[in-house]
Design a protein around this motif. Structure first.
Motif, PDB file in Angstrom:
ATOM      1  N   TRP B 329       0.821  -1.214   0.000  1.00 25.65           N
ATOM      2  CA  TRP B 329       0.000   0.000   0.000  1.00 25.65           C
ATOM      3  C   TRP B 329       0.850   1.256   0.000  1.00 25.65           C
ATOM      4  O   TRP B 329       0.486   2.257  -0.622  1.00 25.65           O
ATOM      5  CB  TRP B 329      -0.962   0.000   1.194  1.00 25.65           C
ATOM      6  CG  TRP B 329      -2.061  -1.008   1.016  1.00 25.65           C
ATOM      7  CD1 TRP B 329      -2.303  -2.111   1.776  1.00 25.65           C
ATOM      8  CD2 TRP B 329      -3.053  -1.027  -0.026  1.00 25.65           C
ATOM      9  NE1 TRP B 329      -3.368  -2.810   1.277  1.00 25.65           N
ATOM     10  CE2 TRP B 329      -3.855  -2.164   0.175  1.00 25.65           C
ATOM     11  CE3 TRP B 329      -3.337  -0.196  -1.103  1.00 25.65           C
ATOM     12  CZ2 TRP B 329      -4.917  -2.490  -0.659  1.00 25.65           C
ATOM     13  CZ3 TRP B 329      -4.400  -0.521  -1.939  1.00 25.65           C
ATOM     14  CH2 TRP B 329      -5.171  -1.652  -1.712  1.00 25.65           C
ATOM     15  N   GLN B 330       1.936   1.201   0.719  1.00 29.09           N
ATOM     16  CA  GLN B 330       2.818   2.380   0.734  1.00 29.09           C
ATOM     17  C   GLN B 330       3.344   2.674  -0.673  1.00 29.09           C
ATOM     18  O   GLN B 330       3.518   3.809  -1.055  1.00 29.09           O
ATOM     19  CB  GLN B 330       4.007   2.145   1.677  1.00 29.09           C
ATOM     20  CG  GLN B 330       3.680   2.451   3.122  1.00 29.09           C
ATOM     21  CD  GLN B 330       4.920   2.475   3.973  1.00 29.09           C
ATOM     22  OE1 GLN B 330       5.678   1.517   4.001  1.00 29.09           O
ATOM     23  NE2 GLN B 330       5.148   3.548   4.670  1.00 29.09           N
ATOM     24  N   ARG B 333       0.195   3.691  -3.201  1.00 34.88           N
ATOM     25  CA  ARG B 333      -0.488   4.959  -2.918  1.00 34.88           C
ATOM     26  C   ARG B 333       0.453   6.162  -2.955  1.00 34.88           C
ATOM     27  O   ARG B 333       0.038   7.272  -2.655  1.00 34.88           O
ATOM     28  CB  ARG B 333      -1.174   4.883  -1.547  1.00 34.88           C
ATOM     29  CG  ARG B 333      -2.384   3.967  -1.544  1.00 34.88           C
ATOM     30  CD  ARG B 333      -2.996   3.880  -0.170  1.00 34.88           C
ATOM     31  NE  ARG B 333      -4.115   2.946  -0.142  1.00 34.88           N
ATOM     32  CZ  ARG B 333      -4.547   2.358   0.959  1.00 34.88           C
ATOM     33  NH1 ARG B 333      -3.963   2.589   2.113  1.00 34.88           N
ATOM     34  NH2 ARG B 333      -5.570   1.517   0.921  1.00 34.88           N
ATOM     35  N   GLU B 334       1.714   5.923  -3.266  1.00 33.28           N
ATOM     36  CA  GLU B 334       2.678   7.028  -3.335  1.00 33.28           C
ATOM     37  C   GLU B 334       2.997   7.298  -4.808  1.00 33.28           C
ATOM     38  O   GLU B 334       3.719   6.520  -5.443  1.00 33.28           O
ATOM     39  CB  GLU B 334       3.936   6.648  -2.543  1.00 33.28           C
ATOM     40  CG  GLU B 334       5.089   7.624  -2.644  1.00 33.28           C
ATOM     41  CD  GLU B 334       4.734   9.038  -2.240  1.00 33.28           C
ATOM     42  OE1 GLU B 334       4.316   9.239  -1.092  1.00 33.28           O
ATOM     43  OE2 GLU B 334       4.847   9.952  -3.086  1.00 33.28           O
ATOM     44  N   PRO B 335       2.462   8.385  -5.374  1.00 36.53           N
ATOM     45  CA  PRO B 335       2.667   8.632  -6.804  1.00 36.53           C
ATOM     46  C   PRO B 335       4.135   8.648  -7.222  1.00 36.53           C
ATOM     47  O   PRO B 335       4.475   8.117  -8.279  1.00 36.53           O
ATOM     48  CB  PRO B 335       2.027  10.004  -7.022  1.00 36.53           C
ATOM     49  CG  PRO B 335       1.099  10.175  -5.883  1.00 36.53           C
ATOM     50  CD  PRO B 335       1.655   9.416  -4.739  1.00 36.53           C
ATOM     51  N   GLU B 398      10.369   3.710   6.312  1.00 36.62           N
ATOM     52  CA  GLU B 398       9.648   3.475   7.564  1.00 36.62           C
ATOM     53  C   GLU B 398       9.346   4.813   8.222  1.00 36.62           C
ATOM     54  O   GLU B 398       8.371   4.962   8.947  1.00 36.62           O
ATOM     55  CB  GLU B 398      10.485   2.603   8.512  1.00 36.62           C
ATOM     56  CG  GLU B 398      10.492   1.138   8.176  1.00 36.62           C
ATOM     57  CD  GLU B 398       9.108   0.533   8.219  1.00 36.62           C
ATOM     58  OE1 GLU B 398       8.400   0.742   9.202  1.00 36.62           O
ATOM     59  OE2 GLU B 398       8.725  -0.126   7.232  1.00 36.62           O
ATOM     60  N   SER B 400       9.121   8.279  10.317  1.00 32.47           N
ATOM     61  CA  SER B 400       8.956   8.524  11.753  1.00 32.47           C
ATOM     62  C   SER B 400       8.125   7.441  12.417  1.00 32.47           C
ATOM     63  O   SER B 400       8.034   7.391  13.643  1.00 32.47           O
ATOM     64  CB  SER B 400       8.291   9.875  11.955  1.00 32.47           C
ATOM     65  OG  SER B 400       9.064  10.869  11.339  1.00 32.47           O
ATOM     66  N   ALA B 401       7.485   6.582  11.615  1.00 34.29           N
ATOM     67  CA  ALA B 401       6.677   5.496  12.194  1.00 34.29           C
ATOM     68  C   ALA B 401       7.541   4.278  12.536  1.00 34.29           C
ATOM     69  O   ALA B 401       7.004   3.226  12.872  1.00 34.29           O
ATOM     70  CB  ALA B 401       5.566   5.108  11.223  1.00 34.29           C
ATOM     71  N   PHE B 402       8.858   4.424  12.479  1.00 36.21           N
ATOM     72  CA  PHE B 402       9.753   3.309  12.795  1.00 36.21           C
ATOM     73  C   PHE B 402       9.582   2.857  14.243  1.00 36.21           C
ATOM     74  O   PHE B 402       9.933   1.736  14.610  1.00 36.21           O
ATOM     75  CB  PHE B 402      11.202   3.712  12.516  1.00 36.21           C
ATOM     76  CG  PHE B 402      12.171   2.561  12.530  1.00 36.21           C
ATOM     77  CD1 PHE B 402      11.965   1.431  11.759  1.00 36.21           C
ATOM     78  CD2 PHE B 402      13.309   2.604  13.320  1.00 36.21           C
ATOM     79  CE1 PHE B 402      12.864   0.367  11.771  1.00 36.21           C
ATOM     80  CE2 PHE B 402      14.219   1.552  13.344  1.00 36.21           C
ATOM     81  CZ  PHE B 402      13.982   0.432  12.564  1.00 36.21           C
ATOM     82  N   TRP B 403       9.014   3.754  15.093  1.00 40.31           N
ATOM     83  CA  TRP B 403       8.769   3.377  16.488  1.00 40.31           C
ATOM     84  C   TRP B 403       7.886   2.136  16.572  1.00 40.31           C
ATOM     85  O   TRP B 403       7.998   1.348  17.508  1.00 40.31           O
ATOM     86  CB  TRP B 403       8.140   4.534  17.276  1.00 40.31           C
ATOM     87  CG  TRP B 403       6.759   4.937  16.809  1.00 40.31           C
ATOM     88  CD1 TRP B 403       6.457   5.887  15.888  1.00 40.31           C
ATOM     89  CD2 TRP B 403       5.494   4.387  17.238  1.00 40.31           C
ATOM     90  NE1 TRP B 403       5.096   5.980  15.703  1.00 40.31           N
ATOM     91  CE2 TRP B 403       4.476   5.060  16.533  1.00 40.31           C
ATOM     92  CE3 TRP B 403       5.116   3.398  18.152  1.00 40.31           C
ATOM     93  CZ2 TRP B 403       3.121   4.786  16.702  1.00 40.31           C
ATOM     94  CZ3 TRP B 403       3.767   3.121  18.327  1.00 40.31           C
ATOM     95  CH2 TRP B 403       2.787   3.808  17.598  1.00 40.31           C
ATOM     96  N   LYS B 500      10.798  12.241   3.655  1.00 37.58           N
ATOM     97  CA  LYS B 500       9.665  11.401   3.219  1.00 37.58           C
ATOM     98  C   LYS B 500       9.741  11.068   1.738  1.00 37.58           C
ATOM     99  O   LYS B 500       9.073  10.150   1.276  1.00 37.58           O
ATOM    100  CB  LYS B 500       8.348  12.137   3.491  1.00 37.58           C
ATOM    101  CG  LYS B 500       7.926  12.126   4.934  1.00 37.58           C
ATOM    102  CD  LYS B 500       6.556  12.746   5.066  1.00 37.58           C
ATOM    103  CE  LYS B 500       6.056  12.616   6.494  1.00 37.58           C
ATOM    104  NZ  LYS B 500       4.707  13.140   6.639  1.00 37.58           N
TER     105      LYS B 500
END
Lengths: 243, 581
Positions: B329-330, B333-335, B398, B400-403, B500
């Motif tokens: 999905w990443q 959904r990333e053009p 990943e 900032s969601a690497f947490w 990003k």
């Protein structure tokens, strides 16, 4: 249950957390207070595996975080101070993702995803991508993802950042519910009223060391020494030496 | 003034980051310096050697040599152009910096220029260095004076690259303008087809095979100027002007050099002014349009009941399942991910369709080996570009969601291997297909059997050619695993959880260093491969027995360093994930 024994974290010559020892029994709601830069987030990051301690030991629900990290992490849920999510996933997908990381079986996971969506009242926007969420919406999704696997322990860093009054109430109620169901909660916060309202015991950290640790009942005794206000106790304990 | 004020603070930020004093940073900078320096020296020798080899050994002559440079420059121009277009989309329409600047009293044109220049210089630094090293190698061969390099850098290379960037951003602005009335994905599809058609027609019009055939009729007078052979359509292209400047400099026709240089510089200047005029008129309105494109993408790419839906059961373990679905999905959904991927796949398709129908009619084993090696190394280069573009940023994505990884019961190593598997499985499969397709002309040779030229029959290829083809098909996947490991491992070492934009991650300092290391590995492969290729084609032509011993040595000479690179890359990559987050 959380046990911190002589926990220290140094970044070069700067000691962020210095010889901190704490014990939080099962079912206790523990409030961790302190001024900015005192060492709260560093302590929490060590507890959750984001930082490696320089020395000392952390045991959560019987598992040493350094020696048995996967076992320890399986027993707690973490809510960071900045609720960063994967922008391209929807809130529901993110909660599913987190459930999968906790190795939840699909049927159990489905039930629990629905449960936490109801608990935190997320249904109306949970299927939008998280990049379109406000800070408060992200925070509530993070709470939901931490509750989805029914953790024995919940570790929270500044839970109220960006929450509107209604969201704050929903979060407080959900935390009370978790505590009532037997989860131990370790919460760092700047909101003294919230700590006073929710916590069984409060610890204050200043300049990397624990300077106060007592129950809510005993805290009232301290308050009477000042003007009956927790804020005055906090300011007195954490005041700079040259003030 | 506002423009200079912003530039000044960007400059301060750049230097503060670049001169940060800690041991890790010093080691990394030293490592970068050594790699960049070695690469520059390597590029110099490579360019010098290739020039000498083609002119003295293969004897293609000055005219053909510069026409080949022109063709390479065309590919280079299109690459810069497309690269700038994709990066500009992210930097102009998807960065918090632009969002912030739009709320301040800075003119839209200033914001545009700042981001455009930032974009151009950020992604072109290494290209300047590589370009200059190649020019030095070329210039040293011809014993050219110092002013050649000054002219080529400032009067040719920079304007040439800037021209490509200007065209890219003009196309992007117009595309975004049209996006308010036409479906965005339809436009992207259209632009991809347009570029494919461009490349196809360029090579149709300026057919290298025809050019070689025509020029070789005049052998040995192949240094002469055969400008009448150049198709008119090609003469308006900037890559042609650059190759002309180089040819006339070597042949000391300075009037022509001045003419073509002026044409290039004035065209660049004119196009930059035109870019500013367009940006002044439509940048803000296209930025507003970009917001609605965002919501369009959300609605259309839900695919609720697909196998990638998180609610659907899967035969993978829960951790592997959610990781795979998240990655899917990443990406989708990333053009900037899927558009770039589609463009690269389209270019690959064109290349393969032309290579697989190549008619090899060369008479000397050396020339056959050169053609074979060019195709072989180009295949590997394509694989490496995909590994760098999509493998290098994978850990950084990943973000900032690497947490979520570090605080849950999944090991960072497991995440690393899952991500690596996604890239390596895809690229190894692709490398096998590429390798097989590019060996078709050698394995399935055709000849006209009857009077009618369209009736073919297959000739059974000689055993020696078969050996070379099978050798390549075995070695290519191994090289692919090595390159993916290198890019993935160093992508973890240089992971940047703040950035990003995957394209900026893939063109960061760490990525550039990784690219240079992989180019060193490619040169090493090329040097090794030259011997069996020449030996096997000689054996084929002279009906000799192949030298099995040499093949075995080459095989092990490729395997051992490759295994070492794979191991080292993964060890450092996995170790880097233990850092404090």
């Amino acid at each position: 249950m959380i046990e911190l024994t002589n926990l220290t974290k140094a970044f070069g010559s700067f000691v962020a957390v210095n010889d901190v020892s704490l014990s939080i029994p099962s079912g206790e709601f523990f409030g961790f207070l302190g001024p900015n830069g005192a060492g709260k987030t560093t302590t929490i990051k060590m507890m959750t595996g984001l930082f490696t301690p320089t020395s000392g030991r952390i045991v959560i629900n019987g598992f040493d975080v350094e020696k048995q990290p996967q076992e320890a992490k399986a027993t707690f849920g973490y809510i960071p101070d900045h609720p960063y999510l994967y922008d391209k996933l929807t809130g529901r997908e993110f909660i599913y993702y987190m459930g999968g990381l906790y190795r939840m079986e699909k049927n159990d996971l489905k039930e629990n995803v629905d449960r936490v969506i109801d608990l935190l009242e997320l249904a109306s926007w949970i299927d939008k991508k998280t990049e379109d969420y406000s800070q408060g919406m992200r925070q509530r999704v993070t709470f939901a993802s931490a509750f989805v696997h029914k953790p024995k322990t919940i570790i929270i860093d500044e839970p109220m950042v960006g929450l509107d009054p209604r969201s704050a109430r929903i979060v407080k109620d959900s935390l009370k519910k978790q505590a009532h169901e037997g989860a131990s909660i370790f919460m760092s916060t700047h909101i003294l009223e919230m700590a006073e309202e929710l916590c069984d015991r409060i610890g204050i950290i200043n300049k990397s060391k624990i300077i106060f640790l007592d129950t809510r009942e005993n805290l009232h005794l301290h308050k009477t020494k000042y003007d009956g206000n927790l804020e005055s106790v906090f300011l007195e304990l954490t005041k700079e030496e040259n003030e | 003034m506002t423009f200079l004020h912003i530039l000044w603070f960007k400059n301060i930020m750049f230097w503060k980051v670049s001169t940060k004093r800690d041991v890790g940073m010093v080691i990394r900078n030293l490592g970068s310096f050594i790699v960049f320096g070695s690469f520059a020296i390597g590029a110099f020798y490579f360019s010098n050697f290739i020039t000498a080899y083609l002119l003295e050994n293969v004897r293609i002559g000055l005219f053909l040599f510069h026409r080949f440079i022109g063709m390479l420059l065309f590919v280079f121009f299109i690459t810069i152009n497309l690269g700038n277009m994709v990066v500009s989309f992210s930097t102009l329409y998807r960065t918090p910096e632009v969002d912030f600047l739009l709320t301040s009293p800075v003119s839209y044109l200033n914001i545009f220029v700042i981001k455009f220049l930032d974009n151009f210089f950020y992604s072109s630094g290494t290209l300047f260095m590589v370009g200059f090293s190649l020019l030095l190698g070329y210039g040293f061969y011809f014993n050219l004076p110092w002013h050649f390099y000054i002219l080529m850098m400032f009067g040719v290379l920079i304007p040439f690259m800037f021209l490509a960037a200007c065209i890219a951003v003009i196309v992007l602005l117009l595309l975004m303008k049209l996006a308010s009335v036409v479906n965005f994905r339809l436009l992207v599809g259209g632009i991809v087809l347009f570029y494919i058609a461009q490349i196809y027609f360029y090579f149709q019009v300026s057919s290298p095979v025809n050019m070689v055939r025509e020029v070789m009729k005049y052998y040995p007078y192949v240094d002469l100027y055969f400008g009448t052979l150049d198709p008119t359509a090609v003469k308006v292209l900037p890559n042609f002007w650059v190759s002309e400047i180089m040819y006339f400099y070597v042949t000391k026709n300075f009037t022509a050099v001045t003419g073509y240089t002026s044409l290039l510089v004035l065209s660049t200047l004119g196009l930059f002014i035109f870019t500013l005029a367009i940006a002044d008129g439509i940048f803000y309105s296209t930025w507003i349009t970009s917001l609605s494109i965002k919501s369009l993408t959300v609605k259309s790419l839900q695919l609720k009941n697909s196998i990638f839906s998180f609610g659907r059961p899967s035969f993978f373990s829960p951790q592997v399942e959610v990781m795979l679905k998240k990655e899917f999905w990443q990406f989708i959904r990333e053009p900037s991910q899927w558009i770039h991927f589609a463009v690269m796949m389209a270019l690959l398709l064109i290349f393969l369709s032309s290579v697989s129908t190549l008619n090899i009619k060369l008479q000397t084993p050396e020339l056959k080996a050169v053609v074979y090696l060019v195709v072989f190394i180009f295949n590997i280069f394509l694989i490496n570009s995909l590994a760098l573009r999509f493998g290098f940023p994978m850990m950084s994505l990943e973000g900032s969601a690497f947490w979520t990884i570090r605080s849950t019961p999944i090991t960072a190593a497991k995440v690393y291997w899952i991500k690596f598997a996604i890239v390596v499985i895809f690229l190894v499969a692709l490398s096998i297909i590429i390798s097989w397709l590019s060996n078709i002309p050698y394995l399935y040779m055709q000849k006209v059997t009857g009077e009618q030229p369209w009736i073919y029959s297959f000739i059974e290829p000689s055993d020696t050619v078969k050996i070379l083809s099978y050798f390549s098909m075995i070695v290519t996947p191994l090289i692919t695993i090595t390159l993916v490991s290198l890019n993935f491992g160093l992508g973890s070492v240089y992971s940047n959880f703040i950035e990003k934009n995957p394209i900026r991650i893939a063109s960061s300092q760490g990525a550039t260093m990784t690219f240079l290391l992989s180019v060193v590995y490619l040169v090493f492969l090329l040097a090794l491969y030259y011997f069996p290729a020449t030996m096997l084609f000689t054996a084929e032509m002279k009906d000799l027995q192949p030298d099995w011993h040499m093949l075995r040595i080459v095989f092990f000479a490729i395997c051992i360093p490759s295994a070492a690179i794979i191991a080292i890359s993964h060890v450092v990559g996995l170790h880097s994930l233990k850092r404090d987050y």
